[in-house]
Design an enzyme around this catalytic site. Structure first.
Site, short mmCIF file in Angstrom:
data_model
loop_
_atom_site.label_atom_id
_atom_site.label_comp_id
_atom_site.label_asym_id
_atom_site.label_seq_id
_atom_site.Cartn_x
_atom_site.Cartn_y
_atom_site.Cartn_z
CB SER A 268 -0.91 -0.02 1.23
OG SER A 268 -0.63 1.04 2.09
CE LYS A 269 -2.93 6.54 -1.06
NZ LYS A 269 -3.70 7.39 -1.93
NE ARG A 270 -3.00 6.60 3.82
CZ ARG A 270 -3.91 6.38 2.89
NH1 ARG A 270 -4.19 5.14 2.53
NH2 ARG A 270 -4.55 7.37 2.33
CG ASP A 271 5.07 -0.87 3.10
OD1 ASP A 271 4.49 -1.91 3.46
OD2 ASP A 271 6.31 -0.73 3.16
#
Ligand code: GLU
Length: 506
Positions: A268-271
């Site tokens: 995810s882009k919030r990894d």
């Protein structure tokens, strides 16, 4: 005749381009270049509600930084198929004529259902335990559309200016078979496929219609996209077929997902692995979220694309470090895996380290100088070049250089306590003062002359502890090779530092 190889990258400007998107662009670019073809940037901005300011510019800048530049398209010069922004193409009436053609041939129909009516339908189907409620050959029979309403009523509603959409008329029970270069033959029953909206009530085409029209009109030979689009591929096949364009459709390649480092689900882009998910810094003005970029984190574009290329592809042997030219020469969709590719943060850093080591000290200095200047240190290129030579072995990123060798730029204000407690005794001040005198008398100040001087003074001064010299001149217990470091700092600076240290110690 074989079609000219033309691939497009077709992002929607709904946010910053994350690394998954860059990989899609990269694979398309590599294939296009390998076959002497074109790589096109098309902006798919038909969903105005999801449009994000700055996203298009970000995409263009990201592709430029990565060195995967389209030779045609938005931001890269108009080719023969301009315009390349779908909103502009819509104004030219490009999509509507295809929708009209589908209606005329009986493969699409207008529908008037309001969002409340669609909601009701969904609830009704859920109540009847239908697993995936959809607008299809069965359910459309109870809805308000040109297939259920009498012709004159349809005309009346349309004439009244009431909103309507155009839907694809998907047959009830038909096998849809298509070929994907990565996955092979895929067969789906049309009962799984919904009557997709092709034209929205605001007159904008949906992605489903627009990308097909554009891929055809822009003579695209291969359509490469993420796996998340695989479920809509059967609808696309039907659209091509009903438009009589199945022969001209691009070959399809759906890329595997990029997975989280533990393999558990999509990256995810919030990894939180600590590495960037975006090529460049990205600020999402809608949510106020900030994302750091690979560029700003000190990655080189070559390392970044090399790492990305191997997320789901391999050259058929165990080569890992490959230049862009080597990637181009070796790339094929046949060697792209079907299954997801795990993102590996450690390996990603390793790639950068390898590329860092391949750079000359002068190249490194070019990257490091602006970082130093930002911190207020202006040194000439020769100094920074030598600094890079002395520091680089320990670094993964150019952004680490300063921290690894800050003592090259600022004199110490404290002295490593551990070393001093252990090694500084009542004789030390005399010994190191004498050493300082000897150094003051040294005319030629080089690595070799320093080395020789230290060797020569030992019989007279007794054991000189190199680590103490290091701490007195840098404040820290470890770092770059001592004589190289002293040589670079220069005689004046070293003597100033030694005198200051000796004055503060008893
Ligand atoms: N606009 C689509 C996206 O942003 C492109 C999918 C495709 O390449 O066909 O994912």
């Amino acid at each position: 005749m074989e079609k000219r190889v033309r691939l497009r990258f077709a992002p929607s400007p709904t946010g910053g381009l994350h690394m998954g998107g860059v990989r899609t662009a990269l694979f398309s670019y590599l294939f296009a270049k390998k076959h002497g073809g074109d790589f096109v940037l098309r902006i798919e901005d038909t969903d105005q509600t999801r449009y994000v300011n700055g996203a298009e510019e970000y995409i263009i800048n990201a592709l430029k930084w990565c060195g995967i530049e389209p030779n045609e398209g938005v931001g890269f010069g108009d080719g023969p198929y301009a315009p390349y922004r779908q909103s502009e193409r819509k104004e030219l009436g490009i999509y509507k004529k295809y929708a009209d053609q589908l209606i005329a041939s009986g493969h699409a129909y207008v529908a008037f259902d309001t969002s409340e009516e669609l909601d009701e339908m969904r609830k009704r189907l859920e109540a009847a335990k239908v697993v995936a409620p959809q607008y299809n050959a069965i359910t459309r029979q109870n809805m308000r559309n040109a297939l259920t309403l009498p012709e004159d009523e349809v005309k009346k509603i349309m004439d009244s200016g009431a909103p309507y959409v155009v839907r694809l008329k998907v047959p009830r029970n038909e096998e849809i078979r298509f070929h994907d270069i990565i996955r092979g033959w895929v067969t789906v029953n049309s009962s799984q496929v919904d009557d997709k909206v092709l034209l929205k009530s605001d007159g904008m085409p949906t992605y489903h219609l627009a990308h097909i029209v554009d891929d055809i009109e822009m003579k695209i030979s291969h359509a490469v996209r993420g796996e998340e689009w695989l479920p809509s591929a059967p609808s696309h096949i039907l659209i091509y077929r009903y438009l009589g364009l199945e022969e001209d459709m691009p070959k399809l390649a759906h890329l595997p997902l990029i997975l989280k480092p533990d393999g558990n689900g999509k990256l995810s882009k919030r990894d939180k692995s600590g590495l960037p998910m975006f090529p460049l810094d990205w600020f999402d003005e809608r949510t106020g979220e900030k994302y750091v970029g690979y560029k700003e984190s000190g990655f080189t574009p070559d390392a970044f694309i090399n790492m990305l290329a191997l997320l789901g592809w391999n050259p058929g042997d165990n080569r890992e470090i490959m230049s862009k030219e080597e990637l181009i020469a070796n790339f094929s969709f046949e060697r792209v895996n079907k299954s997801g590719a795990k993102f590996d943060p450690e390996k990603t850093k390793w790639f950068n380290q390898q590329y860092l080591r391949m750079q000359t000290d002068e190249q490194l200095a070019d990257s490091v100088m602006p970082l130093l200047e930002a911190k207020g240190f202006k040194k000439d290129k020769a100094f920074v070049t030598e600094f890079c030579r002395l520091i680089k072995e320990k670094a993964h990123f150019v952004t680490e250089f300063y921290d690894l060798g800050s003592y090259f730029f600022a004199a110490p204000t404290s002295y490593d306590e551990k070393v001093m407690t252990k090694k500084w005794n009542e004789n030390s001040k005399t010994t190191y003062s004498k050493l300082t005198e000897k150094l003051t008398a040294l005319d030629t100040w080089t690595t070799n002359s320093l080395h020789d001087l230290f060797a020569a003074v030992e019989p007279e001064l007794g054991k000189i502890d190199m680590q103490v010299v290091r701490v007195l001149t840098t404040g820290v217990a470890g770092g770059a090779q001592l004589f190289d470091m002293l040589a670079l700092l220069g005689k004046e600076e070293v003597l100033t530092r030694l005198n200051k240290a000796l004055a503060s110690l008893s």
